[in-house]
Design an enzyme around this catalytic site. Sequence first.
Site, mmCIF file in Angstrom:
data_model
loop_
_atom_site.group_PDB
_atom_site.id
_atom_site.type_symbol
_atom_site.label_atom_id
_atom_site.label_comp_id
_atom_site.label_asym_id
_atom_site.label_seq_id
_atom_site.Cartn_x
_atom_site.Cartn_y
_atom_site.Cartn_z
ATOM 1 N N ASP A 88 16.637 57.016 41.262
ATOM 2 C CA ASP A 88 16.790 57.240 39.821
ATOM 3 C C ASP A 88 15.830 58.328 39.352
ATOM 4 O OD1 ASP A 88 14.316 55.955 39.744
ATOM 5 O OD2 ASP A 88 15.031 54.233 38.595
ATOM 6 N N ASP A 129 12.811 53.501 44.661
ATOM 7 C CA ASP A 129 12.250 53.585 43.317
ATOM 8 C C ASP A 129 10.735 53.556 43.419
ATOM 9 O OD1 ASP A 129 12.259 53.907 40.597
ATOM 10 O OD2 ASP A 129 13.068 51.929 40.132
ATOM 11 N N GLY A 130 10.113 54.026 42.363
ATOM 12 C CA GLY A 130 8.664 53.982 42.234
ATOM 13 C C GLY A 130 8.326 53.486 40.848
ATOM 14 N N HIS A 139 17.652 51.615 35.193
ATOM 15 C CA HIS A 139 17.841 50.526 34.222
ATOM 16 C C HIS A 139 19.240 50.542 33.621
ATOM 17 C CE1 HIS A 139 13.542 50.017 34.670
ATOM 18 N NE2 HIS A 139 13.402 51.298 34.377
ATOM 19 N N ASP A 167 13.669 48.613 41.853
ATOM 20 C CA ASP A 167 12.811 48.749 40.679
ATOM 21 C C ASP A 167 11.902 47.532 40.556
ATOM 22 O OD1 ASP A 167 12.110 49.932 37.940
ATOM 23 O OD2 ASP A 167 12.878 47.953 37.396
ATOM 24 N N GLU A 195 7.586 57.577 43.344
ATOM 25 C CA GLU A 195 9.003 57.901 43.562
ATOM 26 C C GLU A 195 9.175 58.610 44.906
ATOM 27 O OE1 GLU A 195 11.557 56.957 41.775
ATOM 28 O OE2 GLU A 195 10.807 56.568 39.764
#
Length: 155
Positions: A72, A12-13, A126, A136, A50
């Site tokens: 994501d 994730d970023g 999320h 995240d 990301e």
Amino acid sequence: MSERQTVDVFTDGACLGNPGPGGWAALLRYGKIEKLISGADADTTNNRMELMGAIAALEALTRPCLVRITTDSQYVKQGIQQWVARWQANGWRTSDKKPVKNQDLWERLIRATAPHQVEWFWTRGHSGHEDNERVDEAARIAAATQTGVTQTGNA
């Protein structure tokens, strides 16, 4: 030839502002062994972070593996699976002849995937995916280190 080891990766970023301070994170899992890595940039974009999550995870591997990456980011997944080949064929130009954004990181991601067999998966951010939530949070914490503000919980 021996069978490749399988490594599951979750990336994730995050960016506090876009552009702004950003962070990336990746969770690498081989069997029961886990390694969480993260990093940050003082002035970046969410898409760059990301990409960096996936790049850093792949660059952390020391031998060719079957790598199952869950992100994501549709930008990362669709970019590497669908758009990159066309961009390369068009001299790193989009369909409307503009330079591809983040070309440096796309080229780095291509190099990082080369030794591996990589499978890409997408999960909605999320949405309660435990490993996505972990990376995240780690990415947001990494981004916050660039501002001097500690950030936890949902942004």
